[in-house]
Every structure is written in structure tokens, then in C-alpha cells.
Design a protein around this motif. Structure first.
Motif, mmCIF file in Angstrom:
data_model
loop_
_atom_site.group_PDB
_atom_site.id
_atom_site.type_symbol
_atom_site.label_atom_id
_atom_site.label_comp_id
_atom_site.label_asym_id
_atom_site.label_seq_id
_atom_site.Cartn_x
_atom_site.Cartn_y
_atom_site.Cartn_z
ATOM 1 N N ALA A 204 0.920 -1.167 0.061
ATOM 2 C CA ALA A 204 -0.077 -0.087 0.011
ATOM 3 C C ALA A 204 0.765 1.137 -0.049
ATOM 4 N N LEU A 205 2.013 1.274 0.681
ATOM 5 C CA LEU A 205 2.894 2.617 0.789
ATOM 6 C C LEU A 205 3.513 2.613 -0.603
ATOM 7 N N GLU A 206 3.991 1.367 -1.258
ATOM 8 C CA GLU A 206 4.699 1.590 -2.268
ATOM 9 C C GLU A 206 3.639 2.166 -3.563
ATOM 10 N N ALA A 207 2.437 1.918 -3.378
ATOM 11 C CA ALA A 207 1.474 2.159 -4.383
ATOM 12 C C ALA A 207 0.753 3.652 -4.277
ATOM 13 N N GLU B 213 -1.307 12.240 1.974
ATOM 14 C CA GLU B 213 -2.364 12.170 2.364
ATOM 15 C C GLU B 213 -2.647 10.635 2.472
ATOM 16 N N GLU B 214 -2.313 9.993 1.397
ATOM 17 C CA GLU B 214 -2.380 8.437 1.435
ATOM 18 C C GLU B 214 -1.665 7.862 2.185
ATOM 19 N N ILE C 277 -2.286 5.673 5.655
ATOM 20 C CA ILE C 277 -1.821 4.092 5.862
ATOM 21 C C ILE C 277 -1.139 3.956 7.218
ATOM 22 N N VAL C 278 -0.149 4.796 7.431
ATOM 23 C CA VAL C 278 0.420 5.025 8.672
ATOM 24 C C VAL C 278 -0.429 4.851 10.044
ATOM 25 N N GLU C 279 -1.680 5.813 9.725
ATOM 26 C CA GLU C 279 -2.354 6.089 10.907
ATOM 27 C C GLU C 279 -3.244 4.756 10.883
ATOM 28 N N ASN C 280 -3.533 4.247 10.233
ATOM 29 C CA ASN C 280 -4.161 2.726 10.140
ATOM 30 C C ASN C 280 -3.579 1.499 10.948
#
Length: 145
Positions: A127-130, A135-136, A140-143
């Protein structure tokens, strides 16, 4: 905790010229905000020249850091997400560069633990790579937290 650190220190770029540039660009926000001194950036780069790409902690992700000898003013993390991977020594492709600045060796263990668990999860890593925006990435980090 990671989101708070990365809120003002996350950058996205299409590409960089070299792995050295990836470290400099990733560290830029920490430098600008007074977390680290320029000598810390040079030390991180020198460490890779001397010891090889040990900072590539999992495929695609580098965690540049160095021992603090007066170059780190306060704990912080910054992130550079590249659209096109950059080659580190030994042909290791890196798309995410996270600079870790720690005032002492014990003070950042929680951060390293959080980062390690985040990158050990293939879904989160993918998900991070994509991710296409800051904001994205922050979402992701927050989740994860």
C-alpha cells in the motif's frame, strides 16, 4: 506516533539521480526543521559507503541512520517515497527511504519496533509503495498505529 512524526516530513518524488540523493532528499525536512545537522546526513551516506547497504531493511525499503555524536537535536523520522526505485549498492532497489534521527540508542527503540512491524506486513508495504500522495501515506501509517 509515526503519523505525528511524518506529518511534516514526508516527500514524494518521481525519481532521484542516486541513492546518496535519496538520503539527502529524505533527510531534508529534518534538516530544515532543526532535528539534525548537515553532518548527520553526510554520516549516513558515509556509513553506506563504508559498510554497504545494511540500511535496506526489507526489499524496497531503506532506513538510513547513524550514531548520534552531537548531530541529532531531537528524535524524528522522515520519509521519501519514490515512483521509480533507486539502486543502492549491491543492486538493491529502494522505493521508500525513511531517515531515522535519534538522540540516543534507547530513545528510538519504540520507533524502530513500529517501523519493523509496519514493513513486515506485505499488505502495508504494498500500500505504501502504491501510494500516490502524502495524505494516502499518512492514512496508511495511521491505520497501522
Amino acid at each position: 506516533m509515526l503519523r505525528a512524526y511524518l506529518q511534516e516530513t514526508t516527500a514524494l518524488r518521481e525519481r532521484v539521480h542516486s541513492w546518496e540523493d535519496s538520503i539527502k532528499i529524505a533527510a531534508h525536512a529534518l534538516l530544515e526543521q532543526g532535528y539534525i545537522k548537515e553532518s548527520y546526513v553526510e554520516k549516513m551516506i558515509s556509513n553506506v559507503h563504508e559498510f554497504g547497504p545494511y540500511i535496506v531493511i526489507v526489499p524496497g525499503i531503506a532506513l538510513p541512520h547513524a550514531q548520534n555524536e552531537g548531530e541529532v537535536n531531537k528524535n524524528g523520522i522522515s520519509m521519501l517515497k519514490l515512483e521509480e526505485p533507486v539502486l543502492y549498492p549491491e543492486d538493491k532497489e529502494v522505493q521508500i527511504v525513511m531517515v531515522l534521527a535519534a538522540t540516543d540508542s534507547s530513545g528510538h527503540l519504540d520507533l524502530i519496533s513500529e517501523l519493523a512491524s509496519m514493513f513486515a506486513d506485505d499488505d502495508i508495504k504494498q500500500a505504501l509503495e502504491a501510494a500516490q500522495s502524502k495524505e494516502e501515506i499518512l492514512s496508511i501509517v495511521e491505520n497501522v498505529e
